[in-house]
Design a protein around this motif. Structure first.
Motif, PDB file in Angstrom:
ATOM      1  N   SER A   2     -32.067 -99.966 -44.142  1.00 14.04           N
ATOM      2  CA  SER A   2     -31.212 -99.881 -45.322  1.00 14.04           C
ATOM      3  C   SER A   2     -31.463 -98.597 -46.104  1.00 14.04           C
ATOM      4  O   SER A   2     -30.534 -97.981 -46.623  1.00 14.04           O
ATOM      5  CB  SER A   2     -31.448-101.097 -46.222  1.00 14.04           C
ATOM      6  OG  SER A   2     -30.624-101.057 -47.358  1.00 14.04           O
ATOM      7  N   ASP A  61     -26.831-109.335 -41.325  1.00 14.45           N
ATOM      8  CA  ASP A  61     -25.396-109.031 -41.304  1.00 14.45           C
ATOM      9  C   ASP A  61     -25.038-107.967 -42.326  1.00 14.45           C
ATOM     10  O   ASP A  61     -24.145-107.142 -42.091  1.00 14.45           O
ATOM     11  CB  ASP A  61     -24.594-110.302 -41.567  1.00 14.45           C
ATOM     12  CG  ASP A  61     -24.715-111.307 -40.438  1.00 14.45           C
ATOM     13  OD1 ASP A  61     -25.206-110.924 -39.362  1.00 14.45           O
ATOM     14  OD2 ASP A  61     -24.312-112.470 -40.637  1.00 14.45           O
ATOM     15  N   ALA A  62     -25.726-108.001 -43.459  1.00  7.47           N
ATOM     16  CA  ALA A  62     -25.402-107.048 -44.522  1.00  7.47           C
ATOM     17  C   ALA A  62     -25.609-105.607 -44.083  1.00  7.47           C
ATOM     18  O   ALA A  62     -24.886-104.705 -44.522  1.00  7.47           O
ATOM     19  CB  ALA A  62     -26.261-107.345 -45.757  1.00  7.47           C
ATOM     20  N   TRP A  87     -25.193-104.383 -41.012  1.00 11.04           N
ATOM     21  CA  TRP A  87     -24.056-104.001 -40.172  1.00 11.04           C
ATOM     22  C   TRP A  87     -22.808-103.790 -41.015  1.00 11.04           C
ATOM     23  O   TRP A  87     -22.011-102.880 -40.753  1.00 11.04           O
ATOM     24  CB  TRP A  87     -23.810-105.085 -39.120  1.00 11.04           C
ATOM     25  CG  TRP A  87     -24.860-105.133 -38.069  1.00 11.04           C
ATOM     26  CD1 TRP A  87     -25.856-106.045 -37.943  1.00 11.04           C
ATOM     27  CD2 TRP A  87     -25.033-104.211 -36.999  1.00 11.04           C
ATOM     28  NE1 TRP A  87     -26.644-105.758 -36.869  1.00 11.04           N
ATOM     29  CE2 TRP A  87     -26.164-104.634 -36.264  1.00 11.04           C
ATOM     30  CE3 TRP A  87     -24.363-103.063 -36.590  1.00 11.04           C
ATOM     31  CZ2 TRP A  87     -26.624-103.960 -35.140  1.00 11.04           C
ATOM     32  CZ3 TRP A  87     -24.818-102.387 -35.472  1.00 11.04           C
ATOM     33  CH2 TRP A  87     -25.932-102.839 -34.762  1.00 11.04           C
ATOM     34  N   ASP A  88     -22.648-104.621 -42.054  1.00 10.67           N
ATOM     35  CA  ASP A  88     -21.479-104.476 -42.908  1.00 10.67           C
ATOM     36  C   ASP A  88     -21.495-103.148 -43.657  1.00 10.67           C
ATOM     37  O   ASP A  88     -20.447-102.547 -43.916  1.00 10.67           O
ATOM     38  CB  ASP A  88     -21.413-105.636 -43.908  1.00 10.67           C
ATOM     39  CG  ASP A  88     -21.128-106.966 -43.233  1.00 10.67           C
ATOM     40  OD1 ASP A  88     -20.601-106.945 -42.098  1.00 10.67           O
ATOM     41  OD2 ASP A  88     -21.431-108.013 -43.833  1.00 10.67           O
ATOM     42  N   ARG A  89     -22.694-102.674 -44.005  1.00 12.78           N
ATOM     43  CA  ARG A  89     -22.821-101.429 -44.751  1.00 12.78           C
ATOM     44  C   ARG A  89     -22.751-100.195 -43.869  1.00 12.78           C
ATOM     45  O   ARG A  89     -22.477 -99.096 -44.350  1.00 12.78           O
ATOM     46  CB  ARG A  89     -24.149-101.402 -45.510  1.00 12.78           C
ATOM     47  CG  ARG A  89     -24.230-102.332 -46.705  1.00 12.78           C
ATOM     48  CD  ARG A  89     -25.541-102.130 -47.420  1.00 12.78           C
ATOM     49  NE  ARG A  89     -25.709-100.722 -47.789  1.00 12.78           N
ATOM     50  CZ  ARG A  89     -26.892-100.141 -47.956  1.00 12.78           C
ATOM     51  NH1 ARG A  89     -27.999-100.831 -47.758  1.00 12.78           N
ATOM     52  NH2 ARG A  89     -26.963 -98.872 -48.327  1.00 12.78           N
ATOM     53  N   SER A  93     -19.361 -98.224 -43.829  1.00 14.69           N
ATOM     54  CA  SER A  93     -18.969 -97.695 -45.137  1.00 14.69           C
ATOM     55  C   SER A  93     -19.944 -96.661 -45.672  1.00 14.69           C
ATOM     56  O   SER A  93     -19.542 -95.732 -46.383  1.00 14.69           O
ATOM     57  CB  SER A  93     -18.837 -98.843 -46.141  1.00 14.69           C
ATOM     58  OG  SER A  93     -20.072 -99.532 -46.281  1.00 14.69           O
ATOM     59  N   GLN A 128     -25.676-109.408 -33.049  1.00 18.60           N
ATOM     60  CA  GLN A 128     -24.372-109.633 -33.642  1.00 18.60           C
ATOM     61  C   GLN A 128     -23.400-110.225 -32.626  1.00 18.60           C
ATOM     62  O   GLN A 128     -23.543-110.053 -31.426  1.00 18.60           O
ATOM     63  CB  GLN A 128     -23.808-108.321 -34.177  1.00 18.60           C
ATOM     64  CG  GLN A 128     -24.610-107.737 -35.318  1.00 18.60           C
ATOM     65  CD  GLN A 128     -24.639-108.671 -36.512  1.00 18.60           C
ATOM     66  OE1 GLN A 128     -23.605-109.014 -37.068  1.00 18.60           O
ATOM     67  NE2 GLN A 128     -25.832-109.085 -36.899  1.00 18.60           N
ATOM     68  N   ARG A 177     -17.830-109.278 -34.587  1.00 21.99           N
ATOM     69  CA  ARG A 177     -18.346-108.482 -35.699  1.00 21.99           C
ATOM     70  C   ARG A 177     -18.657-107.061 -35.242  1.00 21.99           C
ATOM     71  O   ARG A 177     -18.394-106.090 -35.960  1.00 21.99           O
ATOM     72  CB  ARG A 177     -19.598-109.127 -36.281  1.00 21.99           C
ATOM     73  CG  ARG A 177     -20.220-108.327 -37.427  1.00 21.99           C
ATOM     74  CD  ARG A 177     -21.497-108.983 -37.930  1.00 21.99           C
ATOM     75  NE  ARG A 177     -21.204-110.191 -38.665  1.00 21.99           N
ATOM     76  CZ  ARG A 177     -20.951-110.226 -39.972  1.00 21.99           C
ATOM     77  NH1 ARG A 177     -20.936-109.096 -40.663  1.00 21.99           N
ATOM     78  NH2 ARG A 177     -20.706-111.354 -40.585  1.00 21.99           N
ATOM     79  N   VAL A 190     -15.608-104.912 -35.064  1.00 20.32           N
ATOM     80  CA  VAL A 190     -15.193-104.445 -36.387  1.00 20.32           C
ATOM     81  C   VAL A 190     -15.984-103.205 -36.783  1.00 20.32           C
ATOM     82  O   VAL A 190     -15.427-102.229 -37.303  1.00 20.32           O
ATOM     83  CB  VAL A 190     -15.382-105.563 -37.436  1.00 20.32           C
ATOM     84  CG1 VAL A 190     -15.160-105.018 -38.846  1.00 20.32           C
ATOM     85  CG2 VAL A 190     -14.433-106.721 -37.160  1.00 20.32           C
ATOM     86  N   VAL A 191     -17.303-103.221 -36.517  1.00 19.17           N
ATOM     87  CA  VAL A 191     -18.155-102.068 -36.832  1.00 19.17           C
ATOM     88  C   VAL A 191     -17.692-100.839 -36.052  1.00 19.17           C
ATOM     89  O   VAL A 191     -17.585 -99.732 -36.606  1.00 19.17           O
ATOM     90  CB  VAL A 191     -19.632-102.382 -36.520  1.00 19.17           C
ATOM     91  CG1 VAL A 191     -20.495-101.132 -36.677  1.00 19.17           C
ATOM     92  CG2 VAL A 191     -20.155-103.481 -37.429  1.00 19.17           C
ATOM     93  N   GLU A 249     -14.605 -99.268 -37.501  1.00 13.35           N
ATOM     94  CA  GLU A 249     -14.835 -98.586 -38.770  1.00 13.35           C
ATOM     95  C   GLU A 249     -15.546 -97.254 -38.581  1.00 13.35           C
ATOM     96  O   GLU A 249     -15.355 -96.322 -39.356  1.00 13.35           O
ATOM     97  CB  GLU A 249     -15.640 -99.488 -39.709  1.00 13.35           C
ATOM     98  CG  GLU A 249     -14.885-100.716 -40.190  1.00 13.35           C
ATOM     99  CD  GLU A 249     -13.695-100.351 -41.045  1.00 13.35           C
ATOM    100  OE1 GLU A 249     -13.772 -99.356 -41.787  1.00 13.35           O
ATOM    101  OE2 GLU A 249     -12.673-101.068 -40.973  1.00 13.35           O
TER     102      GLU A 249
END
Length: 431
Positions: free
Chosen positions: A117, A136-137, A139-141, A144, A161, A165, A168-169, A172
């Motif tokens: 992170s 998960d957080a 991968w979500d970040r 972005s 994962q 999911r 989706v990564v 992006e």
């Protein structure tokens, strides 16, 4: 502009000091000249510094040096101090590469996640994870926070994962050009993921550990609009023999394609794997590793002689107890093959076959740029002593091996350094 003024301008001074990027001693000396020199020299010196060096820095100065780091390596060795309370708040705004490798038992997963992170910065270009699964957080970040991400490398331990999911990564991360997912049990690559990767227009390097079957490839090809693998340069896959032709059909028209690395996971000798590969005329690097014992026909091997631009050729097995042989190919065939592959710089040919010192002479005569030569043969090198000029002027490594009488594991017979025949070679510890 006088030289003294140039050396006082930070931008120009930095450009000069960048030529000393790997000369740590000179950079340390430059950092002692004055404050301006210290700022610029330390910036270059700390770009590729070991992250553990922060443990020796006063806490109040840690962020100053963290601002300069390009490379972050998380491991068991540096974990204890990287997870210190005073270091958890550090940011790495100039970070370009993150390499995470830790033992899940030794290093708690949440500590690894905290380090990852910390490194999700806008300038991050390469992310390699060889450790426990991430939250998960994270991968979500990822997409972005890291718009410049160009390379993503994962192994089984990091692939926690779902395929949906992960897809989706990937969508992006629009600047991603290199994707490597090692191991053979990952669940992140579904047929939908494979279909997306095949159709992605900017993908240059793809490595998939999942076994790709012919049925999956047929579905992908039939349901995807061309062009497929439009800019791909290198591909690594585990395939059934029956799936090889489908892959080569996709690659023959890709002008940018240069490197193919295949693991063949069955023993279907009736399928001409190498002949299908030989249709990719633009190949520069070819590695074919067999996981099962195989007997390759002579015609199958000689089909590779049409790859005139080939620089690296590796035909071998994944394990020493897997037998690979061609009982019909001999010295004359090696002469014929190498006479057409005269651009070779690396030649690994681990096949049991009737080969003598004549084959080594043919390789040296036809492939003067050879730097690495590994053959599965027992040869008497004393026959080379009659050759006046160097046989391998660029050779750095020569390995000759033979099988045991019971056809057990490969036994290394000798690793040879002969200055009389290898003028460009660097002496090895075995030399």
């Amino acid at each position: 502009m006088s030289s003294s003024l140039v050396l006082r301008l930070p931008e120009l001074l930095l450009e000069i000091l960048e030529h000393l990027e790997r000369d740590n001693a000179s950079l340390r000396s430059a950092s002692l000249v004055n404050r301006t020199w210290f700022e610029q020299a330390s910036s270059v010196l700390w770009r590729h510094a070991y992250i553990g060096n922060l443990a020796n820095v006063e806490p109040s100065r840690c962020q100053f040096y963290a601002n300069k780091l390009f490379y972050y390596h998380f491991s068991i060795i540096n974990c204890p101090f990287l997870c210190r309370d005073d270091l958890r708040s550090l940011r790495f705004p100039r970070l370009k590469r993150y390499y995470g490798h830790a033992d899940d038992i030794t290093v708690p997963t949440h500590q690894q996640a905290e380090c990852v992170s910390q490194c999700l910065e806008p300038g991050l270009e390469e992310l390699s994870l060889f450790s426990g699964g991430l939250a998960d957080a994270i991968w979500d970040r990822l997409a972005s926070c890291c718009p410049r991400l160009r390379s993503l490398h994962l192994n089984d331990a990091a692939t926690n994962q779902s395929a949906d999911r992960f897809l989706v990564v990937l969508r992006e991360c629009r600047h991603l050009v290199c994707l490597k997912i090692a191991g053979n049990t990952n669940t992140m690559v579904s047929d939908d993921t494979l279909r997306y990767l095949v159709s992605r227009q900017n993908l240059e390097c793809l490595e998939l550990g999942r076994l790709i079957q012919r049925s999956a490839l047929e579905k992908v090809i039939d349901s995807t609009a061309p062009p497929l693998f439009a800019k791909l340069k290198r591909l690594s896959m585990r395939l059934e023999s029956r799936a090889v032709q489908h892959v080569t059909n996709l690659l023959t028209s890709v002008e940018t394609f240069r490197g193919l690395h295949l693991f063949i996971v069955d023993d279907q000798t009736s399928i001409p794997v190498l002949r299908h590969i030989a249709s990719i005329k633009q190949l520069r690097s070819l590695e074919v590793r067999y996981t099962h014992s195989q007997t390759l026909p002579r015609e199958e091997i000689l089909s590779l002689q049409t790859l005139h631009e080939l620089e690296k050729l590796d035909l071998s097995t994944t394990q020493s107890n897997v037998g690979l042989q061609s009982l019909t190919i001999g010295d004359d065939d090696i002469e014929q093959l190498t006479s057409q592959l005269n651009q070779l710089s690396r030649f690994i040919f681990y096949l049991r076959c009737p080969m003598s010192i004549k084959s080594i002479r043919s390789i040296g005569r036809n492939c003067p740029s050879i730097e690495m030569l590994l053959l599965y043969a027992r040869c008497d090198l004393r026959a080379l002593e009659t050759i006046e000029k160097p046989l391998f002027p660029e050779l750095k490594y020569l390995g000759l091996g033979s099988a045991r009488e019971d056809h057990g594991p490969l036994v290394t017979e000798e690793y040879v350094y002969r200055r009389s025949h290898c003028t460009g070679a660097k002496k090895t510890p075995n030399g």
